[in-house]
Write a protein that holds these residues in place. Structure first.
Motif: not given
Length: 257
Positions: A8-15, A66, A97
């Motif tokens: 899991t990682y954060d990108a585009d304001g989502l997980t 996500a 990301a």
């Protein structure tokens, strides 16, 4: 033996919820970033990562929905994907990301980097390449195309494989050849495979509502028009991807200088 895990990682304001596959051992291994098509990260793209790991690559199948898939809901899929495809900077940020996650993995070799993308995921990896990510090889299967401008590709290196079906209304052979004209004018090493009779997403085997394979050629769930499975060409396209990687990137046991 290979090892796989969810990342899991954060990108585009989502997980985001990606799939990582790596060979057994410590590496270093050539690294492959995989972009799924508009439906979402599914078992096919996870399987591509696993197969690449069997061939000696570390591979990350990125996520840009996500963790959601849009099987049977093409309107919701288009509502998510079309604004993304209209925003190159957003696509590049999503791709970077995921790339950062891949290259942070112990054993990932940043000097032997490749990309594989399907549909909108193909557009994402193309945006990364034109922005300067040094992919030694890039394969895009029925991708969305950026504007065909040679100036965007001058100074870009690497070997490119672009594939589509002759009956694909969303990534037509004419669109593909118009884009490769820009690559040609920029001096890029490119090749094209057009698969006779294949439609969009020809690699996607039809499933029942529960996700099980139907064993046939007709999709049970709703799709966008022009989608159809072609098992023979799916196998051929995957072999073409493996051939490209072997030639341009090599493997952990047989690196390309």
């Amino acid at each position: 033996m290979i090892a796989t895990r969810e990342v899991t990682y954060d990108a585009d304001g989502l997980t985001m919820v990606a799939h990582l596959a790596r060979p057994d051992g410590e590496g270093p291994w050539p690294a492959v970033l995989i972009g799924h098509d508009g439906i979402g990260l599914d078992d096919y793209q996870r399987g591509r990562a696993d197969d690449l790991a069997e061939h000696g690559y570390i591979a990350l199948a990125m996520d840009y929905h996500a963790g959601r898939t849009y099987f049977g809901d093409p309107e919701a899929m288009l509502a998510r994907v079309m604004p993304l495809m209209a925003d190159p900077a957003r696509m590049e940020a999503i791709g970077r990301a995921a790339l950062d996650v891949l290259l942070a993995e112990p054993g990932a070799d940043p000097d032997r980097l490749a990309a594989l993308g399907y549909g909108a995921g193909g557009r994402i990896v193309l945006e990364l390449a034109s922005a300067g990510v040094p992919f030694k090889a890039l394969a895009a299967i029925h991708p969305g195309f950026p504007a065909a401008r040679a100036d965007d590709w001058r100074g870009v290196d690497g070997a490119y494989l672009l594939c589509t079906g002759s009956e694909d209304p969303l990534c037509t052979p004419d669109q593909l050849l118009a884009f490769t004209a820009a690559l040609q004018n920029a001096g890029i090493d490119w090749r094209v495979n057009v698969y006779g009779g294949a439609k969009h997403a020809f690699w996607a085997a039809p499933t029942n509502a529960d996700g099980s394979l139907t064993g046939g050629t007709t999709h049970v769930l709703d799709t966008v028009p022009g989608v159809g499975h072609h098992a023979v060409h799916a196998t051929r396209a995957w072999q073409a991807v493996l051939d490209l990687l072997d030639e341009a990137v090599g493997s952990a046991d047989n690196p390309v200088p």
